[in-house]
Design an enzyme around this catalytic site. Structure first.
Site, mmCIF file in Angstrom:
data_model
loop_
_atom_site.group_PDB
_atom_site.id
_atom_site.type_symbol
_atom_site.label_atom_id
_atom_site.label_comp_id
_atom_site.label_asym_id
_atom_site.label_seq_id
_atom_site.Cartn_x
_atom_site.Cartn_y
_atom_site.Cartn_z
ATOM 1 N N LYS A 13 0.827 -1.217 0.000
ATOM 2 C CA LYS A 13 0.000 0.000 0.000
ATOM 3 C C LYS A 13 0.861 1.266 0.000
ATOM 4 C CE LYS A 13 -2.124 -0.884 3.921
ATOM 5 N NZ LYS A 13 -1.434 -2.126 4.307
ATOM 6 N N ARG A 88 -9.326 0.922 8.922
ATOM 7 C CA ARG A 88 -8.853 -0.406 9.314
ATOM 8 C C ARG A 88 -9.911 -1.169 10.097
ATOM 9 N NH1 ARG A 88 -3.015 0.868 9.133
ATOM 10 N NH2 ARG A 88 -1.771 -0.980 9.543
HETATM 11 P P1 AMP Z 1 1.036 1.042 9.206
HETATM 12 O O1 AMP Z 1 2.181 1.955 8.974
HETATM 13 O O2 AMP Z 1 -0.150 1.343 8.328
HETATM 14 O O3 AMP Z 1 1.445 -0.409 9.173
HETATM 15 O O4 AMP Z 1 0.532 1.334 10.704
HETATM 16 C C1 AMP Z 1 1.386 1.151 11.801
HETATM 17 C C2 AMP Z 1 0.594 1.102 13.080
HETATM 18 O O5 AMP Z 1 -0.096 2.342 13.283
HETATM 19 C C3 AMP Z 1 -0.494 0.051 13.138
HETATM 20 O O6 AMP Z 1 -0.013 -1.230 13.502
HETATM 21 C C4 AMP Z 1 -1.436 0.639 14.186
HETATM 22 O O7 AMP Z 1 -0.900 0.480 15.495
HETATM 23 C C5 AMP Z 1 -1.376 2.117 13.869
HETATM 24 N N1 AMP Z 1 -2.398 2.481 12.868
HETATM 25 C C6 AMP Z 1 -2.194 2.964 11.620
HETATM 26 N N2 AMP Z 1 -3.356 3.196 10.987
HETATM 27 C C7 AMP Z 1 -4.327 2.854 11.864
HETATM 28 C C8 AMP Z 1 -5.752 2.840 11.784
HETATM 29 N N3 AMP Z 1 -6.405 3.227 10.678
HETATM 30 N N4 AMP Z 1 -6.432 2.414 12.880
HETATM 31 C C9 AMP Z 1 -5.796 2.031 14.006
HETATM 32 N N5 AMP Z 1 -4.468 1.987 14.135
HETATM 33 C C10 AMP Z 1 -3.720 2.405 13.070
#
Ligand code: AMP
Length: 222
Positions: A13, A88
Site C-alpha cells: 500500500k 482499518r
Molecule cells: P502502518 O504503517 O499502516 O502499518 O501502521 C502502523 C501502526 O499504526 C499500526 O499497527 C497501528 O498500530 C497504527 N495504525 C495505523 N493506521 C491505523 C488505523 N487506521 N487504525 C488504528 N491503528 C492504526
C-alpha cells in the site's frame, strides 16, 4: 480521485500509494506514518499511541478518525487523496463514509491489494525504511542504490520499524484478519472495490492499480 488502498501489512500500500500520489498529484495520507511521526515528536497523540503501535495493535478508532478528519480538511486534499492504512475497522469505514457524505464527495474507489501471508511476513521482516521520507526498501525487491541508505536522502541510514519483527508482524496480520478483512465485503457490497494482486514487480503492480481506476481517473493516469 478519492481512493482507499486496502490490504494486509506488507501488501504494498505504501509503495503503490506513493507512486500513485506522484502520478495523480494528490496527497497520500498514511495514518501509520502520521502516528509514527507523532511518536517521534513526542506529542500527546504520539505518547498515547506508542504502546499499542509497538505491540502491533490498532490505535483506538476515535483517535485515527480525528486524525483523518483533520487531514482531509487541508487544502491539498480538496482535489482528492489516497488513504493508506485507513480505514482499518468497520467503524472507521462508516465514519469515513459519513464525513465524505457531509462534504458531498464520496469515495471513488477502494483498491484491495492482496498477498499471501507467508510472502508478506518475508517482505516485512526484510523491510527497511527511510526515517525522513518514509520510503521503504527491500533487498529482495526495491533495493536502495547504496545498501543501507535512502536513494533520496543519501546521508540518512535506513532503519527497521520497531513493529517489523516477526512476532509483531504475526500480531499485525492477526489484527488485520480480525478487524480489517471485513472491510472487503463492506466495500464490495457498494461496488467500489477492485482486487489487485499485490505481489510482483513494482511496475507491474502499478499498472494493475492504474487499471483498477478505470473510469475514475481524469487525465494522465492511464
Ligand atoms: P502502518 O504503517 O499502516 O502499518 O501502521 C502502523 C501502526 O499504526 C499500526 O499497527 C497501528 O498500530 C497504527 N495504525 C495505523 N493506521 C491505523 C488505523 N487506521 N487504525 C488504528 N491503528 C492504526
Amino acid at each position: 480521485m478519492r481512493l482507499v488502498l486496502l490490504g494486509v501489512p506488507g501488501a504494498g500500500k505504501g509503495t503503490q500509494g506513493r507512486k500513485l500520489a506522484e502520478r495523480l498529484q494528490i496527497p497520500q495520507i498514511a495514518t501509520g506514518e502520521i502516528l509514527r511521526e507523532a511518536v517521534k515528536q513526542g506529542t500527546p497523540l504520539g505518547l498515547a499511541a506508542k504502546g499499542r503501535m509497538d505491540q502491533g495493535l490498532l490505535v483506538p478508532d476515535d483517535v485515527v478518525i480525528g486524525i483523518v478528519e483533520d487531514r482531509l480538511k487541508a487544502k491539498d486534499a480538496a482535489r482528492g487523496f489516497i488513504l493508506d492504512g485507513f480505514p482499518r475497522t468497520v467503524a472507521q469505514a462508516e465514519a469515513l463514509d459519513a464525513m465524505l457524505a457531509r462534504a458531498g464527495a464520496p469515495l471513488d474507489r477502494v483498491v484491495n491489494l492482496t498477498a499471501p501471508t507467508e510472502a508478506v511476513v518475508e517482505r516485512l521482516s526484510a523491510r527497511l525504511e527511510c526515517p525522513v521520507c518514509h520510503r521503504t526498501y527491500n533487498p529482495a525487491g526495491v533495493a536502495p542504490q547504496v545498501a543501507g541508505f535512502c536513494d533520496f536522502h543519501p546521508d540518512t541510514a535506513l532503519i527497521q520499524r520497531l513493529d517489523d519483527d516477526r512476532a509483531k508482524i504475526q500480531k499485525r496480520i492477526e489484527v488485520f484478519q480480525a478487524e480489517t478483512a471485513p472491510l472487503v465485503s463492506f466495500y464490495r457490497a457498494s461496488g467500489r472495490l477492485r482486487d489487485i494482486e499485490g505481489l510482483g514487480e513494482l511496475e507491474d503492480v502499478f499498472a494493475r492499480v492504474l487499471g483498477a481506476l478505470d473510469g475514475v481517473t481524469t487525465g494522465g493516469a492511464s
